[in-house]
Design a protein around this motif. Structure first.
Motif, PDB file in Angstrom:
ATOM      1  N   ALA A  95       0.925  -1.294   0.101  1.00 29.00           N
ATOM      2  CA  ALA A  95       0.000  -0.298  -0.183  1.00 29.00           C
ATOM      3  C   ALA A  95       0.822   1.272   0.119  1.00 29.00           C
ATOM      4  O   ALA A  95       1.675   1.474   0.778  1.00 29.00           O
ATOM      5  CB  ALA A  95      -0.897  -0.204   1.185  1.00 29.00           C
ATOM      6  N   PHE A  96       0.467   1.981  -1.040  1.00 22.68           N
ATOM      7  CA  PHE A  96       1.538   3.392  -1.269  1.00 22.68           C
ATOM      8  C   PHE A  96       0.356   4.656  -1.197  1.00 22.68           C
ATOM      9  O   PHE A  96       1.148   5.937  -1.037  1.00 22.68           O
ATOM     10  CB  PHE A  96       2.232   3.302  -2.478  1.00 22.68           C
ATOM     11  N   GLU A  97      -0.840   4.617  -0.928  1.00 19.25           N
ATOM     12  CA  GLU A  97      -1.688   5.541  -0.971  1.00 19.25           C
ATOM     13  C   GLU A  97      -1.813   6.494  -0.157  1.00 19.25           C
ATOM     14  O   GLU A  97      -1.539   7.818  -0.397  1.00 19.25           O
ATOM     15  CB  GLU A  97      -3.226   4.971  -0.990  1.00 19.25           C
ATOM     16  N   GLU A  98      -1.443   6.231   1.175  1.00 22.93           N
ATOM     17  CA  GLU A  98      -1.128   7.396   2.135  1.00 22.93           C
ATOM     18  C   GLU A  98       0.200   8.314   1.853  1.00 22.93           C
ATOM     19  O   GLU A  98      -0.003   9.533   2.081  1.00 22.93           O
ATOM     20  CB  GLU A  98      -1.258   6.735   3.323  1.00 22.93           C
ATOM     21  N   ASP A  99       1.003   7.589   1.404  1.00 22.33           N
ATOM     22  CA  ASP A  99       2.344   8.196   1.029  1.00 22.33           C
ATOM     23  C   ASP A  99       2.243   9.303  -0.184  1.00 22.33           C
ATOM     24  O   ASP A  99       2.600  10.222   0.107  1.00 22.33           O
ATOM     25  CB  ASP A  99       3.365   7.190   1.021  1.00 22.33           C
ATOM     26  N   ALA A 100       1.581   8.435  -0.829  1.00 21.46           N
ATOM     27  CA  ALA A 100       1.160   9.533  -2.188  1.00 21.46           C
ATOM     28  C   ALA A 100       0.401  10.854  -1.910  1.00 21.46           C
ATOM     29  O   ALA A 100       1.063  11.900  -2.356  1.00 21.46           O
ATOM     30  CB  ALA A 100       0.709   8.525  -3.436  1.00 21.46           C
ATOM     31  N   ILE A 101      -0.500  10.512  -1.043  1.00 24.21           N
ATOM     32  CA  ILE A 101      -1.368  11.730  -0.829  1.00 24.21           C
ATOM     33  C   ILE A 101      -0.614  12.693  -0.013  1.00 24.21           C
ATOM     34  O   ILE A 101      -0.583  13.881  -0.339  1.00 24.21           O
ATOM     35  CB  ILE A 101      -2.589  11.170  -0.027  1.00 24.21           C
TER      36      ILE A 101
END
Length: 526
Positions: A111-117
């Motif tokens: 999961a990379f979503e939090e870092d991307a946001i």
């Protein structure tokens, strides 16, 4: 038993209320849009196809699947945009490091979503803090919909997620925020930032650099550039405040502002920025604003009357600056009659009335025909002055005339000028400059001699009227290695009158130049 948000414990119930009322628009109002129209706003084909799958899920009644697919499309698109920005050349080291970590995580299928946001908000400033908060909420909602949580998504929530992720991520170009502006200011310290300083090269370089910056940040960039110039100017020692001696940051910031003044996306608002208007009033370098106007002279038509008047006043007070004179040439088509008249009067006072040695060159830089005509008239008239000092000045100014200015003088008037200065070689107070021309030749104005021959072949009355200076005129022509001109004059005089040959012989007899005698004898009949 199927559960909804209302069946969850208090803390989760508050969370879903925040989603519905704050980020999902209350599940109504502006989020009730044509979903197919939302697809047309997504430029990248892969992202548009992913969102189309979400829309198909919505129409099939699979609202949880629609939310999962819509959010997946947004996160994939956000990751790709961050990669593009990191490799754009305008990215900070922090952004590059954060994107590198995201790509490593993505490669491991974690999961990379939090870092991307977080990266999109903090390091790229691609999204605002509120949009980042909303995306974090959508991420939590996506988890509930993707896992066996028992959460029942509604059609309104699915429509809202599709609309809002399209607004905040999918429809936007990959652009950097204020972090880019700060990074750009640092890179402007390099002497090699602009390959060349001409307007075309600067504009091309800026267009490339700003392609990754949010257009809404143009006012902030203009302010930062103006502040950088002001700070650099204040820090420079007094003996380094000439523009060509200043630090690279000052010169590059000025070049960047000049380039911004020509960019289509910036020129409409450029001169309305307070930072630019303050440069007009700068006591340290009042010519800075004129440098910006020189990049696009037509921009003067967009200025308010006060700013326009201030700029022209600065120009009027710095007419001896070559850049200002060249700017006036470019500005002439856009000046109002009163403005042009005021500037013309000042130019006439400084360069025509004073008849300084460099006046012809300076007026050639301005290129206003009426002023060049006035200059030529002043030179020709002053050559007939009684004061040898004024005649000396007139000859010096005539030597400095440009080819274009010389072309404005008829053959007869060129001839008359040479006859006039020949007359000034004699008398109680002769012009020493004219006597030098008689002895050493006409120098720069040797090109007037062809006009003498042309005049002699057309009408000899001018030579008869100036008979008293004919002897000195002959010597001046011969010193210029042009005996053919002397022969042409004598021949014309012989043909014109039976009386004139005797006068010509008398002039020849008085000359110390044997070439005159020979030229006369060759021209006259036996």
């Amino acid at each position: 038993m199927r559960t909804t948000a209302r069946a969850w414990p208090n803390d989760d119930r508050e969370f879903f209320r925040e989603i519905q009322l704050t980020h999902l628009g209350g599940c109504g109002g502006d989020v009730i849009r044509d979903l197919e129209e939302q697809l047309l706003r997504i430029p990248r084909p892969e992202a548009r196809e992913q969102m189309a799958e979400a829309v198909r899920c919505y129409h099939a009644g699979a609202h949880r699947a629609a939310i999962v697919m819509a959010f997946a499309a947004a996160m994939d698109d956000l990751r790709r945009k961050l990669v593009d920005l990191a490799g754009s050349g305008g990215a900070s080291s922090d952004l590059k490091a954060a994107v590198g970590h995201i790509e490593s995580t993505f490669a491991l299928q974690r999961a990379f979503e939090e870092d991307a946001i977080a990266t999109a908000q903090v390091h790229a400033q691609l999204i605002s803090p509120d949009e980042a908060k909303a995306l974090q909420s959508y991420l939590k909602l996506r988890h509930l919909c993707a896992h066996p949580s028992g959460y029942v998504a509604t059609a309104e929530e699915a429509r809202a997620v599709i609309a809002r992720v399209t607004d905040s991520v999918l429809s936007r170009p990959a652009t950097l925020g204020m972090v880019f502006v700060d990074q750009l200011l640092q890179r402007l310290r390099s002497e090699h930032f602009f390959p060349a300083q001409d307007v075309e090269s600067v504009t091309k370089t800026l267009g490339h650099e700003l392609s990754v910056m949010s257009p809404g940040l143009l006012p902030a960039l203009i302010l930062k550039l103006a502040d950088a110039m002001r700070t650099e100017n204040e820090a420079a020692p007094p003996n380094q405040r000439l523009r060509f001696l200043r630090a690279p940051l000052y010169r590059n910031a000025l070049a960047a502002l000049s380039g911004l003044a020509t960019l289509p996306q910036a020129e409409a608002m450029f001169w309305r920025q307070r930072a630019v208007q303050e440069l007009v009033l700068s006591p340290d370098d009042p010519l800075t604003a004129l440098s910006l106007l020189a990049a696009r002279p037509a921009a003067i038509t967009t200025l308010d009357d006060i700013t326009r008047g201030r700029l022209l006043l600065v120009a009027n007070r710095h007419l001896h600056d070559a850049d200002v004179r060249q700017l006036l040439k470019a500005l002439e088509p856009f000046l109002r009659p009163g403005e042009r008249n005021d500037l013309a009067q000042s130019l006439k006072r400084d360069f025509v009335d004073s008849l300084a040695p460099r006046s012809p060159i300076m007026l050639a830089e301005v290129g206003w025909p009426d002023l060049e005509d006035a200059l030529v008239e002043r030179v020709l008239a002053q050559a007939r002055a009684t004061s040898y000092i004024e005649v000396n000045i007139a000859i010096g100014a005539a030597d400095a005339l440009t080819a274009g200015q010389v072309s404005r003088i008829s053959a007869e008037r060129r001839t008359e000028f040479l006859l006039d200065i020949a007359l000034k070689t004699e008398g109680t107070y002769p012009s020493f400059v004219a006597r030098d021309r008689r002895k050493d030749g006409l120098g720069a104005r040797t090109d007037f001699i062809d006009a003498v021959i042309e005049t002699a072949r057309g009408d000899v009355r001018l030579f008869v009227d100036k008979e008293a200076g004919l002897h000195a005129h002959f010597e001046m022509l011969l010193a210029s290695q042009r005996p053919d001109a002397v022969a042409a004059i004598i021949g014309a005089l012989t043909t014109a009158s039976r009386v004139l040959p005797e006068r010509a012989r008398e002039a020849a007899a008085q000359s110390t130049f044997p070439e005159i005698v020979a030229a006369v004898e060759d021209a006259l009949p036996v």
